[in-house]
Design a protein around this motif. Structure first.
Motif, PDB file in Angstrom:
ATOM      1  N   SER A   1      32.071 -22.387  -6.018  1.00  0.00           N
ATOM      2  CA  SER A   1      32.818 -21.132  -6.080  1.00  0.00           C
ATOM      3  C   SER A   1      31.842 -19.991  -6.327  1.00  0.00           C
ATOM      4  O   SER A   1      30.807 -20.163  -6.975  1.00  0.00           O
ATOM      5  CB  SER A   1      33.867 -21.176  -7.199  1.00  0.00           C
ATOM      6  N   ILE A   2      32.194 -18.805  -5.832  1.00  0.00           N
ATOM      7  CA  ILE A   2      31.322 -17.644  -5.923  1.00  0.00           C
ATOM      8  C   ILE A   2      32.058 -16.498  -6.604  1.00  0.00           C
ATOM      9  O   ILE A   2      33.265 -16.319  -6.420  1.00  0.00           O
ATOM     10  CB  ILE A   2      30.836 -17.209  -4.516  1.00  0.00           C
ATOM     11  N   ASP A   3      31.321 -15.739  -7.409  1.00  0.00           N
ATOM     12  CA  ASP A   3      31.910 -14.571  -8.065  1.00  0.00           C
ATOM     13  C   ASP A   3      30.786 -13.748  -8.686  1.00  0.00           C
ATOM     14  O   ASP A   3      29.622 -14.175  -8.714  1.00  0.00           O
ATOM     15  CB  ASP A   3      32.919 -14.986  -9.136  1.00  0.00           C
ATOM     16  N   CYS A   4      31.140 -12.566  -9.187  1.00  0.00           N
ATOM     17  CA  CYS A   4      30.208 -11.663  -9.850  1.00  0.00           C
ATOM     18  C   CYS A   4      30.761 -11.282 -11.221  1.00  0.00           C
ATOM     19  O   CYS A   4      31.956 -11.420 -11.479  1.00  0.00           O
ATOM     20  CB  CYS A   4      29.974 -10.395  -9.021  1.00  0.00           C
ATOM     21  N   CYS A   5      29.882 -10.823 -12.086  1.00  0.00           N
ATOM     22  CA  CYS A   5      30.289 -10.296 -13.389  1.00  0.00           C
ATOM     23  C   CYS A   5      29.419  -9.079 -13.702  1.00  0.00           C
ATOM     24  O   CYS A   5      28.625  -8.637 -12.866  1.00  0.00           O
ATOM     25  CB  CYS A   5      30.189 -11.364 -14.483  1.00  0.00           C
ATOM     26  N   LYS A   6      29.581  -8.519 -14.880  1.00  0.00           N
ATOM     27  CA  LYS A   6      28.839  -7.325 -15.276  1.00  0.00           C
ATOM     28  C   LYS A   6      28.064  -7.600 -16.566  1.00  0.00           C
ATOM     29  O   LYS A   6      28.568  -8.269 -17.468  1.00  0.00           O
ATOM     30  CB  LYS A   6      29.792  -6.146 -15.502  1.00  0.00           C
ATOM     31  N   TRP A   7      26.842  -7.088 -16.632  1.00  0.00           N
ATOM     32  CA  TRP A   7      26.057  -7.100 -17.855  1.00  0.00           C
ATOM     33  C   TRP A   7      25.830  -5.644 -18.263  1.00  0.00           C
ATOM     34  O   TRP A   7      25.133  -4.898 -17.571  1.00  0.00           O
ATOM     35  CB  TRP A   7      24.733  -7.826 -17.654  1.00  0.00           C
ATOM     36  N   VAL A   8      26.440  -5.251 -19.362  1.00  0.00           N
ATOM     37  CA  VAL A   8      26.350  -3.867 -19.827  1.00  0.00           C
ATOM     38  C   VAL A   8      24.905  -3.558 -20.205  1.00  0.00           C
ATOM     39  O   VAL A   8      24.225  -4.350 -20.863  1.00  0.00           O
ATOM     40  CB  VAL A   8      27.303  -3.637 -21.018  1.00  0.00           C
ATOM     41  N   TRP A   9      24.443  -2.394 -19.784  1.00  0.00           N
ATOM     42  CA  TRP A   9      23.068  -1.966 -20.035  1.00  0.00           C
ATOM     43  C   TRP A   9      23.121  -0.759 -20.966  1.00  0.00           C
ATOM     44  O   TRP A   9      23.630   0.301 -20.619  1.00  0.00           O
ATOM     45  CB  TRP A   9      22.380  -1.612 -18.718  1.00  0.00           C
ATOM     46  N   LYS A  10      22.579  -0.927 -22.153  1.00  0.00           N
ATOM     47  CA  LYS A  10      22.631   0.128 -23.166  1.00  0.00           C
ATOM     48  C   LYS A  10      21.503   1.130 -23.011  1.00  0.00           C
ATOM     49  O   LYS A  10      21.736   2.344 -22.951  1.00  0.00           O
ATOM     50  CB  LYS A  10      22.592  -0.500 -24.568  1.00  0.00           C
ATOM     51  N   ASN A  11      20.274   0.664 -22.967  1.00  0.00           N
ATOM     52  CA  ASN A  11      19.104   1.550 -22.968  1.00  0.00           C
ATOM     53  C   ASN A  11      18.666   1.891 -21.545  1.00  0.00           C
ATOM     54  O   ASN A  11      17.508   1.717 -21.181  1.00  0.00           O
ATOM     55  CB  ASN A  11      17.947   0.905 -23.740  1.00  0.00           C
ATOM     56  N   PHE A  12      19.589   2.371 -20.740  1.00  0.00           N
ATOM     57  CA  PHE A  12      19.241   2.741 -19.381  1.00  0.00           C
ATOM     58  C   PHE A  12      18.590   4.118 -19.364  1.00  0.00           C
ATOM     59  O   PHE A  12      18.901   4.973 -20.204  1.00  0.00           O
ATOM     60  CB  PHE A  12      20.500   2.760 -18.504  1.00  0.00           C
ATOM     61  N   PRO A  13      17.688   4.386 -18.412  1.00  0.00           N
ATOM     62  CA  PRO A  13      17.127   5.739 -18.289  1.00  0.00           C
ATOM     63  C   PRO A  13      18.217   6.737 -17.883  1.00  0.00           C
ATOM     64  O   PRO A  13      19.111   6.417 -17.100  1.00  0.00           O
ATOM     65  CB  PRO A  13      16.071   5.591 -17.188  1.00  0.00           C
ATOM     66  N   THR A  14      18.149   7.908 -18.405  1.00  0.00           N
ATOM     67  CA  THR A  14      19.170   8.919 -18.129  1.00  0.00           C
ATOM     68  C   THR A  14      19.249   9.253 -16.640  1.00  0.00           C
ATOM     69  O   THR A  14      20.330   9.509 -16.104  1.00  0.00           O
ATOM     70  CB  THR A  14      18.876  10.195 -18.930  1.00  0.00           C
TER      71      THR A  14
ATOM     72  N   THR B   1      27.723   1.809 -17.997  1.00  0.00           N
ATOM     73  CA  THR B   1      26.505   1.481 -17.258  1.00  0.00           C
ATOM     74  C   THR B   1      26.241  -0.012 -17.346  1.00  0.00           C
ATOM     75  O   THR B   1      26.179  -0.579 -18.442  1.00  0.00           O
ATOM     76  CB  THR B   1      25.317   2.260 -17.816  1.00  0.00           C
ATOM     77  N   SER B   2      26.058  -0.660 -16.205  1.00  0.00           N
ATOM     78  CA  SER B   2      25.915  -2.113 -16.176  1.00  0.00           C
ATOM     79  C   SER B   2      25.108  -2.527 -14.963  1.00  0.00           C
ATOM     80  O   SER B   2      24.853  -1.730 -14.049  1.00  0.00           O
ATOM     81  CB  SER B   2      27.293  -2.799 -16.162  1.00  0.00           C
ATOM     82  N   VAL B   3      24.710  -3.800 -14.964  1.00  0.00           N
ATOM     83  CA  VAL B   3      24.016  -4.436 -13.849  1.00  0.00           C
ATOM     84  C   VAL B   3      24.840  -5.656 -13.440  1.00  0.00           C
ATOM     85  O   VAL B   3      25.423  -6.330 -14.293  1.00  0.00           O
ATOM     86  CB  VAL B   3      22.582  -4.838 -14.242  1.00  0.00           C
ATOM     87  N   THR B   4      24.890  -5.940 -12.132  1.00  0.00           N
ATOM     88  CA  THR B   4      25.799  -6.961 -11.601  1.00  0.00           C
ATOM     89  C   THR B   4      25.032  -8.206 -11.187  1.00  0.00           C
ATOM     90  O   THR B   4      24.150  -8.120 -10.319  1.00  0.00           O
ATOM     91  CB  THR B   4      26.569  -6.413 -10.398  1.00  0.00           C
TER      92      THR B   4
END
Length: 344
Positions: free
Chosen positions: A102-115, A128-131
């Motif tokens: 099975s295939i799917d995606c989720c999100k990883w929240v990114w706190k210290n991202f560059p503005t 703000t997150s990365v997938t």
């Protein structure tokens, strides 16, 4: 730790300029594992392992890169023919012949991202997150992983950017396979997916509005089997809590190494569960499948063996034919109709 020491001298205990021994490899490994397992801050390791925060952050970088260098060929590989026999045997037992996972995606929240990156990495939720994208089987082994897309992208954008379609076209993942469903021989594998994925023969969705008992049966079993990848994300985040917490990294490259390291350690745990009493890893008889060089590739005519008329692997004609076959809407309708009848 011995393996890491052979790949990276950072984990070898050495003497400093004063002649005193520095930090041991077990101190460094313990600090890195605690950060991955508990999602702890780097400066919280001061009293437990006697390491300052900057050293712990540097240790985590070396640890993730060492794990990837040492174990990615084993635990981030494509499935072999023996792996496909086991996976397809379990899939057939669940009522989905020819389904590798099975295939799917989720999100990883990114706190210290560059503005400056706030816009591309902010999704519709305003966070703000990365997938990451992953494919998992019933045993929760991750056979495909792709990470790094900005959080504003949905599953379709991530799919187009990942190497999954290229691997299918090249015959790398999964290996060529032939199976039978409702008396019809097929050589197109498929993955269970939710409704956002395109209607291609390589993806099988549930029935959005089931009316008949046959459609309700298909919906019930497809949603139950597709939970494998949902369970995989839950187990991955619970074992390595650093993924479930907002990322405190300053770049996506470090996050990429952390994600790949957690996937490798996750697959190690899945391998440790292999024993004769575990039905997920027990060898299953599967006589109606042909895998590997004996199977007709996607760009070959069904029913014929691989011969001079078949385009060579990786050629432009083979890639074009495979792309057309994996994105055929009529092929998707035939695939889902066969699976609905088979389930019923």
């Amino acid at each position: 730790m011995d393996t890491l020491a052979t790949h990276d001298r950072y984990f070898v205990q050495r003497k400093g300029c004063t002649g005193m021994l520095g930090l041991s490899s077990y101190q460094k490994g313990t600090a890195a594992l605690r950060m991955l397992s508990y999602g702890s801050a780097a400066d919280s390791m001061d009293e437990y392992v006697r390491m300052r925060g900057s050293t712990v952050s540097k240790t985590l970088q070396h640890f993730t890169r060492g794990i990837i260098a040492a174990y990615s060929p084993t635990y981030m590989r494509h499935p072999t023919s023996d792996d496909m026999v086991r996976i397809l045997a379990l899939s057939e037992k669940r009522g989905f012949p020819g389904m590798p996972g099975s295939i799917d995606c989720c999100k990883w929240v990114w706190k210290n991202f560059p503005t400056a990156w706030h816009g591309p990495y902010q999704g519709k939720e305003g966070v703000t997150s990365v997938t990451p994208e992953a494919i998992a089987d019933q045993a929760l082994w991750i056979w495909h992983a792709f990470f790094g897309m900005p959080g504003c992208n949905n599953n379709i954008n991530v799919l187009e950017a990942s190497l999954l379609l290229n691997n299918i076209a090249n015959g790398n993942y999964p290996p060529p396979v032939e199976y039978s469903i409702m008396g019809v021989k097929r050589n197109v594998p498929y993955w269970l997916a939710d409704g956002i994925y395109p209607k291609w023969p390589v993806f099988v969705h549930t029935v959005a509005e089931p009316l008949t008992e046959k459609e309700k049966c298909m919906t019930r079993h497809q949603e139950a089997a597709r939970k494998d990848v949902e369970r995989e994300f839950g187990v991955l985040k619970s074992k390595w809590n650093i993924i479930s917490r907002p990322g405190r990294f300053w770049g996506t490259s470090f996050m990429h190494d952390v994600m790949n390291c957690c996937i490798i350690l996750h697959n190690m745990c899945a391998e440790d569960r292999q024993d004769d009493n575990d039905p997920h890893f027990r060898e299953q008889p599967f006589s109606r499948v042909v895998i590997g060089n004996d199977a007709t590739p996607l760009w070959g005519e069904q029913g014929n063996t691989v011969g001079p008329a078949t385009a060579p692997v990786g050629s432009f004609s083979a890639l074009y034919a495979t792309s057309a076959k994996t994105k055929d809407h009529q092929g998707y309708m035939r695939t889902r109709a066969l699976i609905i009848d088979h389930r019923w």
